[in-house]
Design a protein around this motif. Structure first.
Motif, PDB file in Angstrom:
ATOM      1  N   VAL A  95       0.840  -1.191   0.000  1.00 16.55           N
ATOM      2  CA  VAL A  95       0.000   0.000   0.000  1.00 16.55           C
ATOM      3  C   VAL A  95       0.881   1.248   0.000  1.00 16.55           C
ATOM      4  O   VAL A  95       1.796   1.382   0.814  1.00 16.55           O
ATOM      5  CB  VAL A  95      -0.932   0.005   1.234  1.00 16.55           C
ATOM      6  CG1 VAL A  95      -1.758   1.275   1.270  1.00 16.55           C
ATOM      7  CG2 VAL A  95      -1.834  -1.222   1.202  1.00 16.55           C
ATOM      8  N   ALA A  96       0.597   2.162  -0.940  1.00 17.72           N
ATOM      9  CA  ALA A  96       1.366   3.390  -1.026  1.00 17.72           C
ATOM     10  C   ALA A  96       1.042   4.292   0.157  1.00 17.72           C
ATOM     11  O   ALA A  96      -0.121   4.425   0.559  1.00 17.72           O
ATOM     12  CB  ALA A  96       1.057   4.100  -2.337  1.00 17.72           C
ATOM     13  N   ALA A  97       2.065   4.945   0.689  1.00 17.42           N
ATOM     14  CA  ALA A  97       1.864   5.799   1.858  1.00 17.42           C
ATOM     15  C   ALA A  97       1.008   7.007   1.519  1.00 17.42           C
ATOM     16  O   ALA A  97       0.174   7.439   2.326  1.00 17.42           O
ATOM     17  CB  ALA A  97       3.222   6.244   2.409  1.00 17.42           C
ATOM     18  N   GLY A  98       1.179   7.562   0.321  1.00 16.47           N
ATOM     19  CA  GLY A  98       0.378   8.713  -0.059  1.00 16.47           C
ATOM     20  C   GLY A  98      -1.097   8.371  -0.171  1.00 16.47           C
ATOM     21  O   GLY A  98      -1.966   9.160   0.237  1.00 16.47           O
ATOM     22  N   TRP A  99      -1.426   7.208  -0.720  1.00 16.95           N
ATOM     23  CA  TRP A  99      -2.825   6.782  -0.829  1.00 16.95           C
ATOM     24  C   TRP A  99      -3.427   6.594   0.564  1.00 16.95           C
ATOM     25  O   TRP A  99      -4.549   7.054   0.827  1.00 16.95           O
ATOM     26  CB  TRP A  99      -2.878   5.471  -1.596  1.00 16.95           C
ATOM     27  CG  TRP A  99      -4.260   4.968  -1.876  1.00 16.95           C
ATOM     28  CD1 TRP A  99      -5.038   5.260  -2.968  1.00 16.95           C
ATOM     29  CD2 TRP A  99      -5.041   4.090  -1.049  1.00 16.95           C
ATOM     30  NE1 TRP A  99      -6.245   4.618  -2.880  1.00 16.95           N
ATOM     31  CE2 TRP A  99      -6.279   3.887  -1.704  1.00 16.95           C
ATOM     32  CE3 TRP A  99      -4.822   3.456   0.161  1.00 16.95           C
ATOM     33  CZ2 TRP A  99      -7.281   3.076  -1.174  1.00 16.95           C
ATOM     34  CZ3 TRP A  99      -5.820   2.655   0.692  1.00 16.95           C
ATOM     35  CH2 TRP A  99      -7.036   2.461   0.022  1.00 16.95           C
ATOM     36  N   ALA A 100      -2.700   5.955   1.459  1.00 17.41           N
ATOM     37  CA  ALA A 100      -3.200   5.763   2.823  1.00 17.41           C
ATOM     38  C   ALA A 100      -3.386   7.097   3.528  1.00 17.41           C
ATOM     39  O   ALA A 100      -4.348   7.283   4.293  1.00 17.41           O
ATOM     40  CB  ALA A 100      -2.238   4.874   3.608  1.00 17.41           C
ATOM     41  N   ALA A 101      -2.490   8.056   3.274  1.00 16.06           N
ATOM     42  CA  ALA A 101      -2.607   9.362   3.921  1.00 16.06           C
ATOM     43  C   ALA A 101      -3.860  10.093   3.462  1.00 16.06           C
ATOM     44  O   ALA A 101      -4.577  10.690   4.280  1.00 16.06           O
ATOM     45  CB  ALA A 101      -1.363  10.196   3.622  1.00 16.06           C
ATOM     46  N   ALA A 137       1.667   8.751   7.534  1.00 12.91           N
ATOM     47  CA  ALA A 137       1.821   8.257   6.159  1.00 12.91           C
ATOM     48  C   ALA A 137       2.238   9.380   5.218  1.00 12.91           C
ATOM     49  O   ALA A 137       3.085   9.180   4.329  1.00 12.91           O
ATOM     50  CB  ALA A 137       0.514   7.622   5.692  1.00 12.91           C
ATOM     51  N   GLY A 138       1.650  10.563   5.402  1.00  9.10           N
ATOM     52  CA  GLY A 138       2.034  11.682   4.556  1.00  9.10           C
ATOM     53  C   GLY A 138       3.469  12.102   4.757  1.00  9.10           C
ATOM     54  O   GLY A 138       4.184  12.413   3.795  1.00  9.10           O
ATOM     55  N   ALA A 139       3.921  12.118   6.011  1.00  8.96           N
ATOM     56  CA  ALA A 139       5.314  12.473   6.271  1.00  8.96           C
ATOM     57  C   ALA A 139       6.270  11.444   5.677  1.00  8.96           C
ATOM     58  O   ALA A 139       7.316  11.799   5.112  1.00  8.96           O
ATOM     59  CB  ALA A 139       5.538  12.590   7.782  1.00  8.96           C
ATOM     60  N   GLY A 140       5.903  10.167   5.776  1.00  6.09           N
ATOM     61  CA  GLY A 140       6.753   9.139   5.176  1.00  6.09           C
ATOM     62  C   GLY A 140       6.793   9.217   3.664  1.00  6.09           C
ATOM     63  O   GLY A 140       7.827   8.929   3.045  1.00  6.09           O
ATOM     64  N   VAL A 150      12.788   9.649   9.752  1.00  5.06           N
ATOM     65  CA  VAL A 150      13.075  10.979  10.282  1.00  5.06           C
ATOM     66  C   VAL A 150      11.850  11.878  10.128  1.00  5.06           C
ATOM     67  O   VAL A 150      11.449  12.582  11.062  1.00  5.06           O
ATOM     68  CB  VAL A 150      14.290  11.585   9.558  1.00  5.06           C
ATOM     69  CG1 VAL A 150      14.583  12.983  10.083  1.00  5.06           C
ATOM     70  CG2 VAL A 150      15.509  10.685   9.705  1.00  5.06           C
ATOM     71  N   GLY A 151      11.239  11.854   8.950  1.00  7.57           N
ATOM     72  CA  GLY A 151      10.026  12.629   8.754  1.00  7.57           C
ATOM     73  C   GLY A 151       8.873  12.165   9.621  1.00  7.57           C
ATOM     74  O   GLY A 151       8.087  12.978  10.120  1.00  7.57           O
ATOM     75  N   VAL A 152       8.766  10.855   9.795  1.00  8.92           N
ATOM     76  CA  VAL A 152       7.705  10.315  10.644  1.00  8.92           C
ATOM     77  C   VAL A 152       7.887  10.775  12.082  1.00  8.92           C
ATOM     78  O   VAL A 152       6.909  11.147  12.762  1.00  8.92           O
ATOM     79  CB  VAL A 152       7.689   8.780  10.544  1.00  8.92           C
ATOM     80  CG1 VAL A 152       6.764   8.183  11.591  1.00  8.92           C
ATOM     81  CG2 VAL A 152       7.245   8.342   9.157  1.00  8.92           C
ATOM     82  N   ARG A 153       9.111  10.771  12.576  1.00  7.16           N
ATOM     83  CA  ARG A 153       9.356  11.213  13.950  1.00  7.16           C
ATOM     84  C   ARG A 153       9.008  12.689  14.128  1.00  7.16           C
ATOM     85  O   ARG A 153       8.410  13.082  15.135  1.00  7.16           O
ATOM     86  CB  ARG A 153      10.809  10.955  14.323  1.00  7.16           C
ATOM     87  CG  ARG A 153      11.142   9.488  14.502  1.00  7.16           C
ATOM     88  CD  ARG A 153      12.638   9.237  14.501  1.00  7.16           C
ATOM     89  NE  ARG A 153      12.938   7.817  14.529  1.00  7.16           N
ATOM     90  CZ  ARG A 153      14.116   7.301  14.200  1.00  7.16           C
ATOM     91  NH1 ARG A 153      15.105   8.108  13.810  1.00  7.16           N
ATOM     92  NH2 ARG A 153      14.306   5.994  14.226  1.00  7.16           N
ATOM     93  N   LEU A 154       9.364  13.509  13.164  1.00  8.68           N
ATOM     94  CA  LEU A 154       9.009  14.924  13.251  1.00  8.68           C
ATOM     95  C   LEU A 154       7.493  15.113  13.206  1.00  8.68           C
ATOM     96  O   LEU A 154       6.942  15.958  13.919  1.00  8.68           O
ATOM     97  CB  LEU A 154       9.684  15.698  12.116  1.00  8.68           C
ATOM     98  CG  LEU A 154      11.216  15.759  12.174  1.00  8.68           C
ATOM     99  CD1 LEU A 154      11.759  16.491  10.958  1.00  8.68           C
ATOM    100  CD2 LEU A 154      11.686  16.440  13.457  1.00  8.68           C
ATOM    101  N   ALA A 155       6.820  14.310  12.371  1.00  3.15           N
ATOM    102  CA  ALA A 155       5.357  14.398  12.307  1.00  3.15           C
ATOM    103  C   ALA A 155       4.729  13.969  13.633  1.00  3.15           C
ATOM    104  O   ALA A 155       3.763  14.582  14.109  1.00  3.15           O
ATOM    105  CB  ALA A 155       4.833  13.530  11.162  1.00  3.15           C
ATOM    106  N   LEU A 156       5.270  12.931  14.247  1.00  2.00           N
ATOM    107  CA  LEU A 156       4.759  12.502  15.550  1.00  2.00           C
ATOM    108  C   LEU A 156       5.019  13.557  16.620  1.00  2.00           C
ATOM    109  O   LEU A 156       4.200  13.739  17.532  1.00  2.00           O
ATOM    110  CB  LEU A 156       5.406  11.174  15.948  1.00  2.00           C
ATOM    111  CG  LEU A 156       4.993   9.957  15.112  1.00  2.00           C
ATOM    112  CD1 LEU A 156       5.801   8.730  15.529  1.00  2.00           C
ATOM    113  CD2 LEU A 156       3.507   9.664  15.263  1.00  2.00           C
ATOM    114  N   LEU A 157       6.135  14.257  16.512  1.00  2.00           N
ATOM    115  CA  LEU A 157       6.408  15.344  17.452  1.00  2.00           C
ATOM    116  C   LEU A 157       5.372  16.460  17.304  1.00  2.00           C
ATOM    117  O   LEU A 157       4.864  16.990  18.304  1.00  2.00           O
ATOM    118  CB  LEU A 157       7.819  15.885  17.216  1.00  2.00           C
ATOM    119  CG  LEU A 157       8.246  17.073  18.078  1.00  2.00           C
ATOM    120  CD1 LEU A 157       8.197  16.709  19.557  1.00  2.00           C
ATOM    121  CD2 LEU A 157       9.636  17.554  17.675  1.00  2.00           C
ATOM    122  N   VAL A 158       5.037  16.810  16.061  1.00  4.05           N
ATOM    123  CA  VAL A 158       3.992  17.813  15.830  1.00  4.05           C
ATOM    124  C   VAL A 158       2.654  17.329  16.387  1.00  4.05           C
ATOM    125  O   VAL A 158       1.899  18.100  16.998  1.00  4.05           O
ATOM    126  CB  VAL A 158       3.884  18.125  14.318  1.00  4.05           C
ATOM    127  CG1 VAL A 158       2.685  19.012  14.030  1.00  4.05           C
ATOM    128  CG2 VAL A 158       5.163  18.782  13.830  1.00  4.05           C
TER     129      VAL A 158
END
Length: 328
Positions: A95-101, A137-140, A150-158
């Motif tokens: 499953v593509a991350a963008g589609w899931a997002a 999913a969008g950050a990934g 790295v992007g996922v961690r920053l998104a989780l921080l937000v």
């Protein structure tokens, strides 16, 4: 057509059974895709209508209405996913991350629309989880670097910052929603710790298409995980809420595993935790100079102040009757 309150539980039970049937039909691939899309769309229409149009009571939203709104959010998200597949916008394999997002974002917006103006708790929690999935999913998918973690961690921080603000904002006005957001915050904490523990799960990085990463976390991430874990456990204990307490404890255990990953020295976090624990125990056991006792021997202590506190109501002094007032 109107749903009567005394039939709400019966209709909700039927909706739950129909939802189970829709899930089973999707797992088995029964019938054409368009038929399954129509089934999920009809289920969404039924649950959304019943959840929104059911009679509201002065005491707040009832349990069957909460369940109907959650089913509506799930069915609506499934309708968006099925509709995208029917239109040729499939998720791909894997499953593509963008589609899931995009699908999760649509479900989160749908949850916000269905619960607007209603004092619901379960459906906003489901919407918050869908929003979290969309954010991660969008950050990934959009992270330009080699490692999307790295992007996922920053998104989780937000997400942690946004959830904390939401909890503080709702704690006095909408207490139950604040507790649900605290539960979601604990889930975010566990996910954030999990991003650092993936190298220890055999085959996890290959299954997710991630490059190999060195175990361990930087000092700042370790401090964030530890403070958030202790904070959630403290919130759950202070407010006597099991959800944030137990989920926060799970997040705290995950944080401790991250702190110990690849480290065997006593100096560092073990020493800091030992000193902090000894200081708190010493403060609790220090001698007391003045002991406050009730005025009467054996009198019961005053009752605890309930939380959330009831808003203060300013009442003026009683009006004195004038001599010119008519006697009733």
């Amino acid at each position: 057509m109107r749903l009567h309150a005394h039939r709400g539980n019966t209709l909700t039970a039927g909706a739950v059974v129909l939802t189970a049937f829709a899930v089973e039909a999707e797992l088995r691939g029964l019938g054409p895709r368009g038929v399954r899309l129509g089934l999920v769309a009809a289920l969404f229409a039924l649950t959304a209508w019943a959840g929104v149009r059911s009679p509201r009571e002065a005491g707040g939203i009832r349990v069957y209405q909460e369940v109907l709104l959650v089913l509506a959010v799930a069915a609506g998200t499934g309708t968006l996913a099925q509709g995208a597949v029917v239109l040729g916008l499939g998720p791909g394999a894997p499953v593509a991350a963008g589609w899931a997002a995009l699908v999760a974002l649509g479900g989160a917006l749908l949850a916000a629309a269905l619960t607007r103006g209603r004092d619901a708790t379960m459906a906003p929690g489901a919407g918050a989880l869908l929003g979290l999935v969309a954010l991660v999913a969008g950050a990934g998918a959009l992270w330009p670097g080699d490692d999307p973690r790295v992007g996922v961690r920053l998104a989780l921080l937000v997400a942690m910052v946004a959830l904390t603000v939401g909890i503080v904002d709702r704690l006095e006005r909408r207490y139950r929603q604040a507790i649900v957001l605290a539960d979601v915050l604990a889930v975010v904490l566990v996910l954030l710790a999990g991003t650092f523990l993936l190298p220890h799960v055999p085959g996890a990085e290959d299954a997710l298409g991630l490059p190999p990463a060195a175990p361990g976390a930087a000092w700042g991430w370790q401090a964030l995980l530890l403070v958030a874990g202790f904070g959630l456990v403290g919130v759950g204990s202070t407010l006597h809420e099991h959800g944030p307490g137990w989920l926060g404890a799970l997040g705290l255990v995950a944080a401790l595993v991250v702190l110990a990953d690849g480290h065997h020295a006593f100096v560092g976090w073990p020493l800091a935790l030992l000193v902090a624990g000894c200081v708190l125990v010493a403060v609790a056991l220090r001698p007391v100079e003045h002991v406050v006792v009730p005025e009467e021997q054996g009198a019961d202590p005053p009752p605890p102040v309930p939380w959330p506190r009831a808003p203060l109501t300013l009442v003026g002094p009683p009006r004195r009757a004038d001599e010119d007032d008519d006697e009733l």
